[in-house]
Structure formats: C-alpha cells, structure tokens
Design a protein around this motif. Structure first.
Motif, mmCIF file in Angstrom:
data_model
loop_
_atom_site.group_PDB
_atom_site.id
_atom_site.type_symbol
_atom_site.label_atom_id
_atom_site.label_comp_id
_atom_site.label_asym_id
_atom_site.label_seq_id
_atom_site.Cartn_x
_atom_site.Cartn_y
_atom_site.Cartn_z
ATOM 1 N N UNK A 327 0.819 -1.204 0.000
ATOM 2 C CA UNK A 327 0.000 0.000 0.000
ATOM 3 C C UNK A 327 0.854 1.255 0.000
ATOM 4 N N UNK A 328 0.314 2.316 -0.563
ATOM 5 C CA UNK A 328 1.061 3.574 -0.660
ATOM 6 C C UNK A 328 1.076 4.267 0.694
ATOM 7 N N UNK A 329 2.256 4.528 1.263
ATOM 8 C CA UNK A 329 2.329 5.223 2.556
ATOM 9 C C UNK A 329 1.808 6.650 2.431
ATOM 10 N N UNK A 330 1.209 7.188 3.481
ATOM 11 C CA UNK A 330 0.678 8.554 3.413
ATOM 12 C C UNK A 330 1.800 9.581 3.326
ATOM 13 N N UNK A 331 1.611 10.662 2.580
ATOM 14 C CA UNK A 331 2.644 11.694 2.463
ATOM 15 C C UNK A 331 3.019 12.334 3.797
ATOM 16 N N UNK A 332 2.118 12.305 4.785
ATOM 17 C CA UNK A 332 2.380 12.984 6.056
ATOM 18 C C UNK A 332 3.442 12.269 6.900
ATOM 19 N N UNK A 333 3.735 11.010 6.598
ATOM 20 C CA UNK A 333 4.753 10.279 7.354
ATOM 21 C C UNK A 333 5.397 9.226 6.461
ATOM 22 N N UNK A 334 6.719 9.271 6.384
ATOM 23 C CA UNK A 334 7.441 8.330 5.542
ATOM 24 C C UNK A 334 7.878 7.071 6.254
ATOM 25 N N UNK A 335 7.478 6.880 7.508
ATOM 26 C CA UNK A 335 7.972 5.731 8.276
ATOM 27 C C UNK A 335 7.705 4.397 7.581
ATOM 28 N N UNK A 336 6.465 4.183 7.135
ATOM 29 C CA UNK A 336 6.146 2.912 6.493
ATOM 30 C C UNK A 336 6.685 2.829 5.068
ATOM 31 N N UNK A 337 7.086 3.972 4.521
ATOM 32 C CA UNK A 337 7.795 3.937 3.235
ATOM 33 C C UNK A 337 9.182 3.332 3.435
ATOM 34 N N UNK A 338 9.862 3.721 4.530
ATOM 35 C CA UNK A 338 11.173 3.139 4.822
ATOM 36 C C UNK A 338 11.039 1.653 5.133
ATOM 37 N N UNK A 339 9.987 1.294 5.854
ATOM 38 C CA UNK A 339 9.771 -0.120 6.173
ATOM 39 C C UNK A 339 9.622 -0.938 4.889
ATOM 40 N N UNK A 340 8.814 -0.441 3.952
ATOM 41 C CA UNK A 340 8.614 -1.182 2.713
ATOM 42 C C UNK A 340 9.852 -1.161 1.831
ATOM 43 N N UNK A 341 10.585 -0.058 1.835
ATOM 44 C CA UNK A 341 11.824 -0.003 1.068
ATOM 45 C C UNK A 341 12.813 -1.040 1.583
ATOM 46 N N UNK A 342 12.892 -1.176 2.908
ATOM 47 C CA UNK A 342 13.795 -2.161 3.508
ATOM 48 C C UNK A 342 13.399 -3.572 3.093
ATOM 49 N N UNK A 343 12.099 -3.865 3.133
ATOM 50 C CA UNK A 343 11.624 -5.181 2.729
ATOM 51 C C UNK A 343 11.941 -5.465 1.265
ATOM 52 N N UNK A 344 11.816 -4.458 0.421
ATOM 53 C CA UNK A 344 12.079 -4.628 -0.999
ATOM 54 C C UNK A 344 13.549 -4.780 -1.330
ATOM 55 N N UNK A 345 14.417 -4.577 -0.336
ATOM 56 C CA UNK A 345 15.858 -4.680 -0.565
ATOM 57 C C UNK A 345 16.454 -5.960 0.008
ATOM 58 N N UNK A 346 15.607 -6.864 0.489
ATOM 59 C CA UNK A 346 16.098 -8.075 1.148
ATOM 60 C C UNK A 346 16.305 -9.220 0.165
ATOM 61 N N UNK A 347 17.329 -9.995 0.442
ATOM 62 C CA UNK A 347 17.488 -11.280 -0.212
ATOM 63 C C UNK A 347 16.512 -12.274 0.422
ATOM 64 N N UNK A 348 16.286 -13.426 -0.211
ATOM 65 C CA UNK A 348 15.263 -14.371 0.285
ATOM 66 C C UNK A 348 15.438 -14.794 1.733
ATOM 67 N N UNK A 349 16.668 -14.822 2.227
ATOM 68 C CA UNK A 349 16.896 -15.230 3.613
ATOM 69 C C UNK A 349 17.316 -14.065 4.497
ATOM 70 N N UNK A 350 17.125 -12.838 4.023
ATOM 71 C CA UNK A 350 17.623 -11.670 4.744
ATOM 72 C C UNK A 350 16.716 -11.220 5.873
ATOM 73 N N UNK A 351 17.214 -10.225 6.616
ATOM 74 C CA UNK A 351 16.464 -9.581 7.689
ATOM 75 C C UNK A 351 16.644 -8.071 7.568
#
Length: 523
Positions: A327-351
């Motif tokens: 889902x698209x994070x709200x413009x008023x807070x980027x916190x969940x944008x960083x969370x999703x960016x981190x998830x999108x940068x993981x290898x299959x066994x990453x954390x």
C-alpha cells in the motif's frame, strides 16, 4: 613531525589530574618546581605531564587531545559554524592520514591506500610561512584528491573554509591534530571524538548519527556474520561501520557495505570516517526512494534509522509508483515507506531492522491497512518498543521493526516491551550490555522456536488472529496476570473483619477514656 609545543590552561590541568582549580593553584604556591606559564598563562603540556607523574598526581601519559579541544573551539571564533569547524577538522585528519599512508610503503590492509607527492606531504606544507600556509594546504589537498579517486571531494571543499582562519591558528590546528595522533591515539578514534563533540553542541545534528546504544542493538538484532549490508538512509555511516567492525576495532567481519543518503555533506563525513577506519564501502548520494526495487541493492541485512516521521517524503511519481507492495504510505509520514523499502531490498533469507516512531505501529487509516497487509504476508517477525528519549534530537518514543521476506505460514509475532529496561540519564535513556543482550536473546530464541517465549517479563507471543486493526504496539499487548476471584473475596472478608475488630477496640478505648475523664471531673 611538528616541533610544536602543546599548551594547556589551569582548568585543563585540573581535568587531567581530576582535581579542582584551587588544588592546582595550591600546587603552584607550594612547589617551586611547578612549571612556569607563558605570557598567556598557559603551560607546556609535556612539562605539566612530567611534573604530575613525578609528584604522584597521575600515573599515565596525558592525552595530547587536552591541547586540541581549545584550539578546535577557537575555530568558531573565526566565524565558522559548528559544522564548518567539524568539517575542517575531519578534512585535516583525512589529509594527515593520506600523507601517512602515502609516506609508508605498506598499502592499506583492507581499505584505501594513498598516493601523495613529496611536495604535497604535510612535512612540506609545514615548512611554509604562515602567510602562505592556507594556499599551500589547499594546493596539497587538491593534488591529493586528484591522485586518489576515493578521496575526491573529501578535502578541498572543507579546507576552502580555512581561508577565514588566522594562519597561526590554522597551523595550531594541524600541529595539534598531528600531536594528538602521534603514538597515542588513532586518527579514527579522534574523528569519533570530533563528531561526538559537535553532536553534544548541536543536538539536532544527532539526526544524522545513530546513538551508540541504538546502533549496537540494531546490529546485534541483525546477527549477521558475513554477507551484504545496506542502509538506504545511512547518514554518517554509523550503523554500517558497526556492522563491519563490531563493537571492537580489531573485530572486522567479512561484509560488503552499501549506503545511500540525500545530504552531500553527510555522505562526505561518512566517507571520511570509513577512510580513517580503513574499511571499504560503497556510498552513494541520492534519494533511495527514487530507485525502483530492481535497481536497489539486495542485502542479507538492511539497517535503517531514517528521519523520523518525515513528511512530504516523496513526489507524485513516487507516491503513484506501482511497486508499493503493501500500500502507498501517506505523504504525512514516511515511516512505512522506509519499512517497505527495507523489505524490498532483502534477499530471500535476509532480515531488516528499521527504526520508526511508535505511532507508526498503531495509527489508523492508511497506515493500519498497510500494517494488516504486512501481517497477513508474514513479513513482520517482531516489534520492539523502546523507552522514551533514546535519541538526543527527539523525545519521541521509538519502535524497532524486525522484518523478513514473506512467510505465509506465520502464526504469531513477537512483541517486546523494553520500556522498563535501562536507566534514564541526564538527557538520554541508556541501555547497558545486559539490557541489549536480553532483547537480542529474546528475539533469537523466538526465531529458533516460534512456539514459545523465553522472557515473559518483556516479551509476548501474539497470535496473528489476535491482532486487531493492525495494532503492533507492544504496550497494547501487556496482559494482566490471572486473578483468583475466590481468593480475592476471602481477602476482602478477612479485611472487613479486621477493620470491624479494630473499630470495636477503638470504641472501647474511647469509652474508657471518657469514663475516666468523667470520674475525675466529679471529684
């Protein structure tokens, strides 16, 4: 090596000997051999050191940094800001380190070696008369940058500001830095002290630097022994550095490091830091959100301590990007944008370990929808609630998200409420080694056995079906102990009987007193 004689004042002597100023004054009066000050009332550091040791006041050598800080503080009297003064000191440290590496024939063991022409060595610049010192230093810095691509941009831009500094003071800066790192301290240690002093002077600068306790906790939670580490909001690189070298300088882990940050000046400090630590790294200046997931580094561990609650964190193209899986994070807070960016940068066994404001774990609306989508996808392994005032630049309470690639069979999430751990300092809440180890152990044991929790005082296993409205705030899942109603009723009956007996006793005593008073009155 410079032949400068470092000097200190009476207060610094007191600090070295860990006594008050009056004690130093008494030593001067009572001891004829106490060193004589110069015309400015300052004392030669080595003479003071010798006297203090010979008279049993100290038993170790005095750090030359005691002479450096007054010189560094004087830079701001030349019209430089805290930031400009810090940049100047960092650039000088990098220049001195480059000269040292260029002077010796031994290349850097892991990081960046340096090529420095004879005319650009500090020894040549040092022989320049004061009136030409700045120009000579700038020429040397330009030459060093041209000859060493990894140092491009680290020296000239900061040393150009040195034109505002009196030549004599500039020479004192260079000499003091050289003395402070000669056979006593490493330059990377001194750089950390320089950065820490500026953070202490300007708490808002702390947004570019992760506090030590938080960095240690995040890296330890990651538990990476080798592989690739990515920080898409790297700031001055503290998280990446700790991931590479561990808590101790001599413990280097075989990891590949990549960091991205939007602020050029901040990345410059990070690059300087890693050069002095002799650790290879790939730093990039840019907006991590502008890179599509296929173009982002894929990492075994993603560490993110981003700008908290960042508003207007993107533009229309980013908000409407079709790559927002949950889902698209709200413009008023980027916190969940960083969370999703981190998830999108993981290898299959990453954390991924991501720090956000605590509100991001329970706010309603679009953020709740995103959390629910993440919960059902099984990407949230644990949430850790931290005490307030864990950062110097904000009192907002933080939460750590422990994330992993999708686990459709996930049954529960570990909730750790760490707000009762640690101790409140004057300006920061602090964790000790035991606090950090307790949190890390709770996570790792849950990871090895998701069916149980090892530390019931701070950790709880919450079934996915029991998470209402996507609420992931551990404080909201603190359950009260079961109450034995029958035992409670028995206690109430017993207490009432005791109160009644006490009341009867008081009434009898009062009656006796009144009776005695009455008899005495009739006489």
């Amino acid at each position: 090596m410079s032949d400068v004689a470092a000097t200190i004042d009476i207060q610094q002597i007191a600090d070295i000997a860990k006594v008050g100023r009056s004690a130093v004054g008494n030593w001067r009066k009572r001891h004829a051999d106490f060193p004589v000050p110069d015309s400015k009332g300052r004392f030669e550091l080595r003479q003071i050191e010798r006297w203090l040791i010979e008279n049993g006041k100290i038993d170790t050598r005095v750090s030359p940094t005691h002479a450096l800080w007054p010189v560094a503080d004087e830079l701001r009297g030349q019209g430089l800001s805290h930031r400009d003064a810090t940049n100047l000191l960092v650039a000088c440290l990098v220049y001195l380190e480059a000269c040292e590496r260029g002077r010796t024939s031994t290349p850097a063991s892991r990081g960046v070696s340096a090529v420095v022409a004879d005319e650009s060595q500090w020894s040549a610049v040092r022989d320049t008369v004061d009136a030409e010192l700045h120009d000579a230093l700038l020429r040397a810095a330009t030459s060093v940058e041209r000859s060493n691509e990894p140092l491009d941009g680290l020296l000239v831009s900061a040393l150009e500001r040195a034109s505002m500094v009196r030549p004599a003071l500039l020479r004192s800066v260079l000499d003091s830095l050289e003395l402070a790192t000669d056979d006593f301290s490493q330059r990377f240690d001194l750089l950390e002290q320089v950065i820490s002093r500026e953070v202490a002077a300007d708490r808002f600068r702390g947004q570019f630097s992760t506090p030590g306790d938080l960095a240690e906790l995040m890296v330890r939670l990651g538990g990476l022994r080798s592989g690739t580490v990515f920080d898409p909001a790297c700031g001055e690189g503290g998280l990446l550095l700790l991931a590479a070298v561990g808590s101790e300088r001599d413990y280097q882990q075989p990891v590949q490091l990549t960091g991205v940050d939007l602020v050029v000046d901040t990345v410059r400090t990070a690059r300087s830091r890693f050069f002095l630590h002799d650790v290879p790294v790939d730093f990039r200046v840019g907006d991590a959100f502008q890179n599509k997931p296929p173009d982002r580094p894929k990492a075994d561990l993603v560490l993110v301590d981003p700008p908290l609650g960042l508003s207007n964190w993107g533009d229309a193209d980013i908000y409407l990007d079709g790559h927002w899986e949950f889902g698209v994070p709200p413009p008023k807070s980027g916190d969940l944008a960083w969370v999703q960016l981190a998830l999108g940068s993981l290898r299959p066994t990453g954390r991924a370990i991501v720090a956000t404001t605590v509100g991001t774990t329970f706010r309603s609306g679009r953020e709740a929808d995103i959390r629910m989508a993440m919960i059902h996808a099984g990407v949230v392994e644990a949430i850790i609630l931290l005490p307030g005032r864990f950062r110097s630049d904000t009192s907002v309470q933080l939460a750590l998200w422990i994330l992993r690639p999708s686990q459709k069979a996930q049954e529960a999430i570990l909730m750790i409420n760490a707000t009762t751990l640690g101790s409140a300092g004057r300006s920061l809440h602090l964790f000790d080694e035991g606090d950090i180890e307790r949190i890390v152990s709770a996570l790792h044991r849950f990871r090895s056995d998701p069916g149980r929790v090892s530390d019931n005082e701070i950790a709880k296993r919450i079934e996915i079906d029991n998470i209402i409205g996507g609420d992931l705030n551990p404080a909201h899942y603190s359950t009260a102990e079961a109450i034995d109603v029958d035992a409670l009723r028995a206690q109430v009956v017993e207490l009432r009987a005791e109160i009644a007996a006490s009341a009867d006793g008081v009434a009898t005593a009062v009656a006796r007193v009144l009776d005695n008073v009455g008899q005495g009155g009739s006489e």
